[in-house]
Design a protein around this motif. Structure first.
Motif, PDB file in Angstrom:
ATOM      1  N   GLY A 167       0.765  -1.366  -0.164  1.00 19.32           N
ATOM      2  CA  GLY A 167       0.118  -0.045  -0.028  1.00 19.32           C
ATOM      3  C   GLY A 167       1.222   0.976  -0.049  1.00 19.32           C
ATOM      4  N   TYR A 212      14.600   2.043   8.350  1.00 21.11           N
ATOM      5  CA  TYR A 212      15.646   2.383   7.051  1.00 21.11           C
ATOM      6  C   TYR A 212      14.497   2.525   5.671  1.00 21.11           C
ATOM      7  CZ  TYR A 212      17.697   2.112   3.181  1.00 21.11           C
ATOM      8  OH  TYR A 212      18.980   1.629   1.692  1.00 21.11           O
ATOM      9  N   TYR A 272       5.939  10.241  -4.938  1.00 29.78           N
ATOM     10  CA  TYR A 272       4.129   9.157  -5.096  1.00 29.78           C
ATOM     11  C   TYR A 272       3.821  10.824  -5.273  1.00 29.78           C
ATOM     12  CZ  TYR A 272      -0.144   7.201  -3.185  1.00 29.78           C
ATOM     13  OH  TYR A 272      -1.717   6.795  -2.709  1.00 29.78           O
ATOM     14  N   PHE A 316      15.053  -6.489 -10.227  1.00 30.23           N
ATOM     15  CA  PHE A 316      14.019  -5.504  -9.666  1.00 30.23           C
ATOM     16  C   PHE A 316      15.825  -4.190 -10.027  1.00 30.23           C
ATOM     17  CE2 PHE A 316      14.793  -1.895  -6.228  1.00 30.23           C
ATOM     18  CZ  PHE A 316      13.481  -2.033  -6.402  1.00 30.23           C
ATOM     19  N   PRO A 326      19.135  -2.643  -6.625  1.00 33.23           N
ATOM     20  CA  PRO A 326      18.438  -3.163  -4.473  1.00 33.23           C
ATOM     21  C   PRO A 326      20.022  -2.377  -3.768  1.00 33.23           C
ATOM     22  CG  PRO A 326      19.315  -4.718  -5.763  1.00 33.23           C
ATOM     23  CD  PRO A 326      19.252  -4.010  -6.379  1.00 33.23           C
ATOM     24  N   LYS A 327      19.361  -2.254  -2.530  1.00 36.29           N
ATOM     25  CA  LYS A 327      20.803  -1.809  -1.802  1.00 36.29           C
ATOM     26  C   LYS A 327      20.972  -3.588  -1.505  1.00 36.29           C
ATOM     27  CE  LYS A 327      20.200   2.557  -1.475  1.00 36.29           C
ATOM     28  NZ  LYS A 327      19.512   2.521  -2.837  1.00 36.29           N
ATOM     29  N   LEU A 329       9.755   1.875   5.321  1.00 39.11           N
ATOM     30  CA  LEU A 329       8.746   2.159   4.558  1.00 39.11           C
ATOM     31  C   LEU A 329       8.705   2.534   2.650  1.00 39.11           C
ATOM     32  CD1 LEU A 329       7.817   5.113   6.883  1.00 39.11           C
ATOM     33  CD2 LEU A 329       6.697   2.881   6.803  1.00 39.11           C
ATOM     34  N   ALA A 386      10.120  -0.029   0.970  1.00 42.68           N
ATOM     35  CA  ALA A 386      10.477  -1.899   0.524  1.00 42.68           C
ATOM     36  C   ALA A 386      11.271  -1.869  -0.870  1.00 42.68           C
ATOM     37  CB  ALA A 386      10.129  -2.827   1.202  1.00 42.68           C
ATOM     38  N   THR A 390      15.241  -5.928   0.532  1.00 45.28           N
ATOM     39  CA  THR A 390      16.752  -6.057   0.620  1.00 45.28           C
ATOM     40  C   THR A 390      16.327  -6.014   2.512  1.00 45.28           C
ATOM     41  OG1 THR A 390      17.281  -5.312  -0.689  1.00 45.28           O
ATOM     42  CG2 THR A 390      18.465  -5.627   0.847  1.00 45.28           C
ATOM     43  N   GLN A 392       5.310  -1.353   0.859  1.00 43.31           N
ATOM     44  CA  GLN A 392       6.303  -1.019  -0.323  1.00 43.31           C
ATOM     45  C   GLN A 392       4.247  -0.598  -1.666  1.00 43.31           C
ATOM     46  OE1 GLN A 392       8.717  -0.316  -2.458  1.00 43.31           O
ATOM     47  NE2 GLN A 392       7.072  -0.604  -4.102  1.00 43.31           N
ATOM     48  N   LEU A 393       4.925  -0.083  -1.994  1.00 40.23           N
ATOM     49  CA  LEU A 393       3.134  -0.240  -2.811  1.00 40.23           C
ATOM     50  C   LEU A 393       3.079  -1.164  -4.793  1.00 40.23           C
ATOM     51  CD1 LEU A 393       1.916   3.370  -3.354  1.00 40.23           C
ATOM     52  CD2 LEU A 393       3.705   3.852  -5.192  1.00 40.23           C
ATOM     53  N   GLU A 427       3.879  -0.733  -6.568  1.00 43.47           N
ATOM     54  CA  GLU A 427       3.963  -0.074  -7.963  1.00 43.47           C
ATOM     55  C   GLU A 427       3.946  -1.495  -9.555  1.00 43.47           C
ATOM     56  OE1 GLU A 427       7.871   2.417  -7.681  1.00 43.47           O
ATOM     57  OE2 GLU A 427       7.863   2.247 -10.159  1.00 43.47           O
ATOM     58  N   VAL A 452       6.171  -4.108  -7.909  1.00 43.45           N
ATOM     59  CA  VAL A 452       6.891  -4.178  -7.132  1.00 43.45           C
ATOM     60  C   VAL A 452       7.099  -4.689  -5.692  1.00 43.45           C
ATOM     61  CG1 VAL A 452       9.397  -2.863  -6.654  1.00 43.45           C
ATOM     62  CG2 VAL A 452       8.203  -2.371  -8.011  1.00 43.45           C
TER      63      VAL A 452
HETATM   64  C1  LIG Z   1      14.488   3.237  -3.894  1.00 47.30           C
HETATM   65  S1  LIG Z   1      13.404   1.726  -4.205  1.00 47.30           S
HETATM   66  C2  LIG Z   1      13.584   0.754  -2.105  1.00 47.30           C
HETATM   67  C3  LIG Z   1      14.790  -0.261  -3.047  1.00 47.30           C
HETATM   68  C4  LIG Z   1      14.870  -1.272  -1.595  1.00 47.30           C
HETATM   69  N1  LIG Z   1      15.574  -0.158  -0.567  1.00 47.30           N
HETATM   70  C5  LIG Z   1      15.457  -2.137  -1.966  1.00 47.30           C
HETATM   71  O1  LIG Z   1      17.056  -2.882  -1.419  1.00 47.30           O
HETATM   72  O2  LIG Z   1      14.603  -3.189  -2.937  1.00 47.30           O
HETATM   73  C6  LIG Z   1      11.729   2.782  -3.210  1.00 47.30           C
HETATM   74  C7  LIG Z   1      10.634   2.269  -3.939  1.00 47.30           C
HETATM   75  O3  LIG Z   1       9.075   2.547  -2.778  1.00 47.30           O
HETATM   76  C8  LIG Z   1       8.636   2.399  -2.960  1.00 47.30           C
HETATM   77  N2  LIG Z   1       7.467   3.674  -3.111  1.00 47.30           N
HETATM   78  C9  LIG Z   1       7.324   5.394  -3.673  1.00 47.30           C
HETATM   79  N3  LIG Z   1       6.206   5.843  -2.751  1.00 47.30           N
HETATM   80  C10 LIG Z   1       5.722   4.964  -2.243  1.00 47.30           C
HETATM   81  C11 LIG Z   1       5.126   4.898  -1.612  1.00 47.30           C
HETATM   82  N4  LIG Z   1       4.005   6.081  -0.846  1.00 47.30           N
HETATM   83  N5  LIG Z   1       4.182   3.534  -0.560  1.00 47.30           N
HETATM   84  C12 LIG Z   1       5.089   2.449  -0.359  1.00 47.30           C
HETATM   85  N6  LIG Z   1       6.051   2.491  -1.669  1.00 47.30           N
HETATM   86  C13 LIG Z   1       6.482   3.715  -1.662  1.00 47.30           C
HETATM   87  C14 LIG Z   1       9.029   2.487  -5.127  1.00 47.30           C
HETATM   88  O4  LIG Z   1       7.376   1.800  -5.238  1.00 47.30           O
HETATM   89  C15 LIG Z   1      10.175   1.861  -5.340  1.00 47.30           C
HETATM   90  O5  LIG Z   1       9.373   0.125  -5.065  1.00 47.30           O
END
Ligand SMILES: C[S@@+](CC[C@H](N)C(=O)[O-])C[C@H]1O[C@@H](n2cnc3c(N)ncnc32)[C@H](O)[C@@H]1O
Length: 620
Positions: A96, A117, A130, A381, A384-385, A407, A409, A413, A435-436, A438, A454
């Motif tokens: 969500g 994190y 978003y 993906f 990823p971190k 938040l 995710a 990771t 996680q959204l 997306e 995602v």
């Molecule tokens: C930079 S990535 C995170 C990568 C993650 N740390 C990993 O290692 O896989 C940012 C993520 O935040 C999600 N995102 C963006 N806006 C969001 C929201 N409002 N609520 C939840 N997730 C969101 C995106 O879909 C994206 O997958």
């Protein structure tokens, strides 16, 4: 006692006002609202009214603040089939928009989280930021979660040609960070990844929300190991990670376990029976008068401390150290003296430094390769971190029972890092990943393999990590799927519209429209409501965590749900049947203090009074 059941969750503002009211009831008026004039008068010269003062603002900040006050119209429903070990696990994956989710978790997880994190979109101009809707926050989510163009791309991204490029990003981050802070324990910590696109703005934002005094460090993660030669000037090889405490006075750092490299610096050139040692400086600055004296080396050379420095010991202490063979003059006996520091006498932990090299915590490409390997060579993906990077954060600040929240995710990771670290050190950390959904682009390998969003990729990653840990993997110590000591599961929840009717009242409402609205509330549940989602929604609104135990039992032809807090300390019963029989209460054995929730229309006034004499009755 008879009470209306809670069908809303307090907003941050309502919660803060309630606290202020407890501290200063006299500054609130008869209508329960803050009387600002009284407030100002009470605080006197404590209020900063100077016309010129430091202020960090952007277009839309006020609206972003207002988002905090809009109560959520959503709820979370379990997706049991997508979960692993649903009944026993304490880990959560929530699909969500994280702002709506934060609002829903607020009551149950207030000050419960030890480490957050965040890896938000870096606002590069091409990534998805978003687009909060200030009129109807849930509507945009419901639209977005099903919306993509013919290429599978989300229709909204924050383009850097937009006049409000930085403002839009800051407005997205601000309410999320404010909520996130509320969930942190007083000894909690937050790490947030960013690059140069928003680093300067994010630092100011974090200072505003967490307080400059709670800043801990800026960590540089060396995320790349070779240059991109196409870059005109520099090939960036690092990310920033800002680290803030909720309250620095209450946070302590575990330090890092001494690694092999640090241990290898210890040698034993003089075969000292106390074991390996390394030499450390005998001089220190600034000068302290009684610590300047001549030292004669075994070769007869006279040595004084360097200019502007003195020895670390007084002459008497130095003599004791010398007699104990703790002073080293080099192999030849002619060097400037140094102190022998024995490995057996130093703590097994070292203080972390702020540059985290890829040789220690992995780099981006390595993280992508490892994720690819988990998905049989397919790249699901991007960027990823690294698992090791997040593991290091966990090692520094979490204990074995910590709740860890991510938040943004992505591919999850953080979930993998928590599971792996628990396996390594026997901990019971719990993760909450949000996680959204997306959409993955139609042309992506993930989409072609059947992972439409995602969120799907993230959940599948967790499942695969669990499977790898519980089935033979030559690289990992095996964990039995029946090993009850290790939590090898996760519950999946999804954000959906609330099953309770929402009050839509405009200020200009007519008496007839008002009567119509009131009629809607004879039964507060929406048409087509389902029992399970309503029970979960009630639990959240009662402040029960999503890891609570939900059991169902038939009693006297009624279906009774029992929700028990995971710590076993509290529980409540719900019956959503059309009618409730008084015998039921007797059979359930409910006593004073036990909560029983049922529909208002299921009992008449006499029954309500009777039930309320036996237990704490809440009606919907
Ligand atoms: C930079 S990535 C995170 C990568 C993650 N740390 C990993 O290692 O896989 C940012 C993520 O935040 C999600 N995102 C963006 N806006 C969001 C929201 N409002 N609520 C939840 N997730 C969101 C995106 O879909 C994206 O997958």
């Amino acid at each position: 006692m008879i009470e209306k059941a809670t069908t809303t969750i307090p907003t941050v503002t309502a919660d803060q006002l309630a606290k202020l009211r407890q501290l200063m009831p006299h500054v609130f008026g008869e209508n329960g609202k803050l009387d600002f004039d009284k407030f100002q008068a009470c605080l006197g010269n404590q209020l900063d009214s100077q016309p010129e003062r430091f202020n960090f603002s952007w277009a839309g900040k006020q609206q972003a603040i207002k988002l905090l006050q809009i109560p959520s119209r959503a709820t979370l429903v379990p997706a049991i089939a997508e979960s692993v070990n649903y009944d026993t696990t304490h880990n959560l994956f929530i699909e969500g928009d994280n702002l709506e989710v934060l609002k829903l978790l607020f009551k149950s997880y207030f000050e419960q989280v030890k480490m957050i994190y965040l890896d938000p979109p870096y606002n590069t101009g091409n990534d998805f930021v978003y687009p909060d809707n200030y009129q109807d926050p849930l509507e945009i989510y419901l639209k977005l979660s099903g919306q993509m163009d013919s290429q599978g791309n989300l229709l909204t991204s924050n383009s850097n040609s937009s006049g409000r490029f930085h403002s839009a990003w800051l407005s997205m981050m601000y309410p999320r960070l404010l909520f996130a802070r509320q969930l942190l324990r007083d000894d909690g910590v937050i790490f947030i990844s960013i690059d140069d696109n928003e680093a300067a703005n994010l630092r100011l934002l974090m200072n505003e929300i967490f307080g400059e005094e709670n800043f801990i460090a800026t960590i540089i993660w060396e995320r790349a190991y070779s240059p991109v030669n196409l870059k005109k000037h520099f090939s960036e090889s690092h990310d920033y990670i800002f680290c803030y405490a909720k309250n620095l006075d209450n946070l302590s750092c575990n330090g890092l376990l001494r690694d092999d490299e640090a241990t290898e610096r210890y040698k034993n050139p003089d075969n000292d029976a106390r074991g390996v040692w390394k030499s450390t400086d005998l001089s220190v600055g600034p000068v302290v008068a009684n610590k300047i004296y001549e030292i004669i080396t075994p070769t007869g050379r006279v040595v004084l401390p360097p200019e502007g420095r003195c020895w670390i010991y007084t002459k008497q202490r130095f003599e004791e150290m010398l007699a104990d063979n703790r002073i080293w003059f080099g192999e030849t006996g002619n060097n400037v003296p140094s102190v022998k520091k024995f490995l057996s006498e130093v703590k097994n932990v070292v203080t972390p430094m702020t540059i985290w090299k890829y040789s220690e915590v992995g780099h981006s490409q390595d993280a992508a390769q490892k994720l690819k390997a988990l998905f049989e060579g397919k790249s699901f993906f991007n960027y990823p971190k690294s698992v090791e990077l997040i593991k290091r954060m966990l090692q520094l600040y979490t204990d074995e029972k910590s709740i860890v929240l991510d938040l943004f995710a992505g591919s999850c990771t953080t979930a993998q890092a928590v599971l792996e670290l628990n396996r390594e050190d026997g901990g019971h950390r719990q993760f909450i990943c949000v996680q959204l959904p997306e959409p993955c682009p139609l042309s992506s390998e993930a989409f072609k393999a059947g992972y439409g969003t995602v969120a799907e990729v993230g959940k599948e990653r967790i499942r695969r990590v669990i499977k790898r840990m519980t089935t033979a993997d030559p690289e990992l110590p095996q964990v039995s799927p029946h090993d009850t000591a290790m939590d090898m599961g996760f519950r999946v929840f999804k954000l959906v519209a609330s099953h309770f009717k929402q009050w839509h009242m405009s200020p200009e409402i007519t008496p007839t429209a008002y009567i119509d609205q009131m009629a809607l509330f004879i039964d507060p549940l929406i048409e087509g409501w389902q029992v399970e989602p309503v029970i979960y929604e009630l639990a959240l609104k009662e402040g029960y965590p999503l890891t609570s135990k939900f059991t169902i039992a038939p009693h006297q032809h009624h279906l009774i749900y029992q929700v028990s807090h995971p710590d076993g300390e509290s529980k409540f019963h719900v019956c959503l049947d059309e009618r409730v029989d008084l015998k039921l209460i007797a059979e359930l054995g409910l006593g004073e203090g036990d909560i029983f929730i049922c529909r208002d229309q299921a009992i008449d006034d006499t029954m309500a009074t009777n039930i309320a004499l036996q237990c704490h009755l809440k009606v919907l």
